[in-house]
Design an enzyme around this catalytic site. Structure first.
Site, mmCIF file in Angstrom:
data_model
loop_
_atom_site.group_PDB
_atom_site.id
_atom_site.type_symbol
_atom_site.label_atom_id
_atom_site.label_comp_id
_atom_site.label_asym_id
_atom_site.label_seq_id
_atom_site.Cartn_x
_atom_site.Cartn_y
_atom_site.Cartn_z
ATOM 1 N N SER A 1 0.811 -1.220 0.000
ATOM 2 C CA SER A 1 0.000 0.000 0.000
ATOM 3 C C SER A 1 0.841 1.265 0.000
ATOM 4 O O SER A 1 0.292 2.363 -0.023
ATOM 5 C CB SER A 1 -0.907 0.008 1.233
ATOM 6 O OG SER A 1 -0.147 0.156 2.415
ATOM 7 N N THR B 1 -2.255 2.700 3.871
ATOM 8 C CA THR B 1 -1.435 3.917 3.694
ATOM 9 C C THR B 1 -0.631 3.974 4.975
ATOM 10 O O THR B 1 -1.007 3.314 5.941
ATOM 11 C CB THR B 1 -2.373 5.151 3.602
ATOM 12 O OG1 THR B 1 -3.074 5.142 2.363
ATOM 13 C CG2 THR B 1 -1.638 6.470 3.727
ATOM 14 N N THR C 1 1.638 6.841 0.482
ATOM 15 C CA THR C 1 0.733 5.790 -0.005
ATOM 16 C C THR C 1 0.929 5.528 -1.496
ATOM 17 O O THR C 1 1.417 6.398 -2.223
ATOM 18 C CB THR C 1 -0.742 6.212 0.231
ATOM 19 O OG1 THR C 1 -1.603 5.112 -0.044
ATOM 20 C CG2 THR C 1 -1.142 7.382 -0.655
ATOM 21 N N ARG D 1 -5.296 9.806 -10.367
ATOM 22 C CA ARG D 1 -6.140 10.046 -9.185
ATOM 23 C C ARG D 1 -5.279 10.375 -7.957
ATOM 24 O O ARG D 1 -4.311 9.705 -7.661
ATOM 25 C CB ARG D 1 -6.984 8.810 -8.918
ATOM 26 C CG ARG D 1 -7.818 8.854 -7.632
ATOM 27 C CD ARG D 1 -7.105 8.210 -6.478
ATOM 28 N NE ARG D 1 -7.958 8.070 -5.288
ATOM 29 C CZ ARG D 1 -7.506 7.707 -4.093
ATOM 30 N NH1 ARG D 1 -6.227 7.453 -3.920
ATOM 31 N NH2 ARG D 1 -8.317 7.603 -3.075
ATOM 32 N N THR E 1 -5.917 7.144 7.102
ATOM 33 C CA THR E 1 -5.827 6.074 6.124
ATOM 34 C C THR E 1 -7.265 5.671 5.804
ATOM 35 O O THR E 1 -8.174 5.943 6.576
ATOM 36 C CB THR E 1 -5.040 4.854 6.643
ATOM 37 O OG1 THR E 1 -5.686 4.350 7.810
ATOM 38 C CG2 THR E 1 -3.609 5.219 6.990
ATOM 39 N N GLY E 2 -7.422 5.012 4.674
ATOM 40 C CA GLY E 2 -8.775 4.621 4.287
ATOM 41 C C GLY E 2 -9.135 5.275 2.966
ATOM 42 O O GLY E 2 -8.251 5.691 2.208
HETATM 43 N N1 GLY Z 1 -5.964 7.093 1.909
HETATM 44 C C1 GLY Z 1 -5.215 6.799 0.775
HETATM 45 C C2 GLY Z 1 -5.904 7.020 -0.486
HETATM 46 O O1 GLY Z 1 -7.121 7.077 -0.534
HETATM 47 O O2 GLY Z 1 -5.239 7.129 -1.486
#
Ligand code: GLY
Length: 304
Positions: free
Chosen positions: A45, A165, A183, A193, A216-217
């Site tokens: 990740s 992340t 991340t 993105r 994170t998430g």
């Molecule tokens: N939290 C990391 C992402 O959405 O890229």
């Protein structure tokens, strides 16, 4: 002195604390803690071996914030560099900007002499290739996200959870706080993105006067709720750390998002008290003070 991190920061937290012990700053400690995570081939990740985007390219995001000055630096969608956190720090220190992305970020890294590396490992490539089989059940929001991305590129879902992340927050001997996030973003993301990780106020915020928070998430959720800044703002408004985290998680619940999966926050208040929250049960975080022999892992506040 203390360092707090998401639980995948175990490979770096001792190094971060050692940096503080040797007189390094909170910023030094954050970079020292995150770099081993970025190099960890078992963490898909973050950094090297991160899972790729829809077209099989590893694009990395990172940000760092100095709670002493509110200076910040970030890079997004950068390819071919293993340590975006170190590049983000140089953005903060050397450019009159906060965030640079894509080709510009790669150009900046090249100019500074950062070594280039192919970040796509055989394991990550195999996961990407094997995307047509969903061998592990994940939560409905993640399934929906993966199905949507599969539809976009005629791909199918991936068994790995796409939303990890790494977060690191450090407080040094001067009481200065710094916060860093790194991340590879959501696996199979649309090329280009950016999530919350490189966006100051969404995935990362630090202010010596009140504290710091990082997420994170699903980054789209934290961007829409300005989650990291919200935690710090709630601290400024006088809430305790647990109440501030609970309030920020409640804000996230109000965001209508069909793809919502796990959302997690780590935080530190201005006095060096660590805490963390998650909308998943049994999620943990880690912290280590300079007088501790090793890190301690604790359960996060569960806010379903
Ligand atoms: N939290 C990391 C992402 O959405 O890229």
């Amino acid at each position: 002195m203390i360092v707090v991190a998401s639980s995948n920061g175990k490979v770096g937290i001792r190094q971060a604390v050692e940096t503080l012990r040797r007189g390094g700053s909170a910023l030094d400690a954050v970079v020292a803690g995150i770099e081993p995570v970025e190099s960890n081939p078992e963490d898909h990740s973050v950094g090297y071996s991160g899972l790729p985007n829809l077209i099989g390219e590893v694009e990395l995001d990172a940000s760092i914030m100095d709670g002493r000055t509110l200076a910040a630096g970030a890079v997004g969608a950068i390819r071919g560099y293993e340590h975006p956190i170190a590049i983000a720090r140089r953005v903060m220190e050397e450019l009159p900007h906060v965030l640079i992305v894509g080709a510009g970020a790669e150009r900046f890294a090249r100019e500074l002499g950062f070594p280039q590396r192919d970040l796509l490992t055989p394991e990550a490539l195999a996961v990407w290739r094997g995307r047509l089989e969903r061998t592990v059940e994940v939560d409905p929001g993640t399934v929906k996200y993966l199905d949507r991305m599969a539809g976009l590129a005629k791909l199918a879902a991936d068994p790995e959870r796409p939303n990890e992340t790494v977060n690191f927050i450090a407080r040094d001997r001067e009481g200065n706080i710094a916060c860093g996030v790194s991340t590879s973003g959501w696996s199979w993301k649309y090329p280009g993105r950016l999530g919350d990780s490189p966006i100051i106020a969404a995935g990362n915020y630090a202010d010596n006067r009140y504290g710091a928070a990082a997420c994170t998430g699903r980054g789209e959720m934290a961007m829409r709720a300005a989650t990291a800044h919200s935690v710090v703002l709630y601290l400024k408004m006088g809430l305790g750390l647990e109440a501030a985290l609970r309030e920020a998680m409640t804000d996230l619940h109000a965001v209508d998002d069909a793809y919502a999966g796990g959302m997690n926050i780590v935080a530190l208040d201005r006095d060096g008290m660590p805490h963390a929250a998650s909308n998943r049960p049994d999620a943990t975080f880690i912290f280590m003070r300079d007088d501790m022999a090793d890190y301690e892992e604790r359960e996060r506040l569960y806010v379903p």
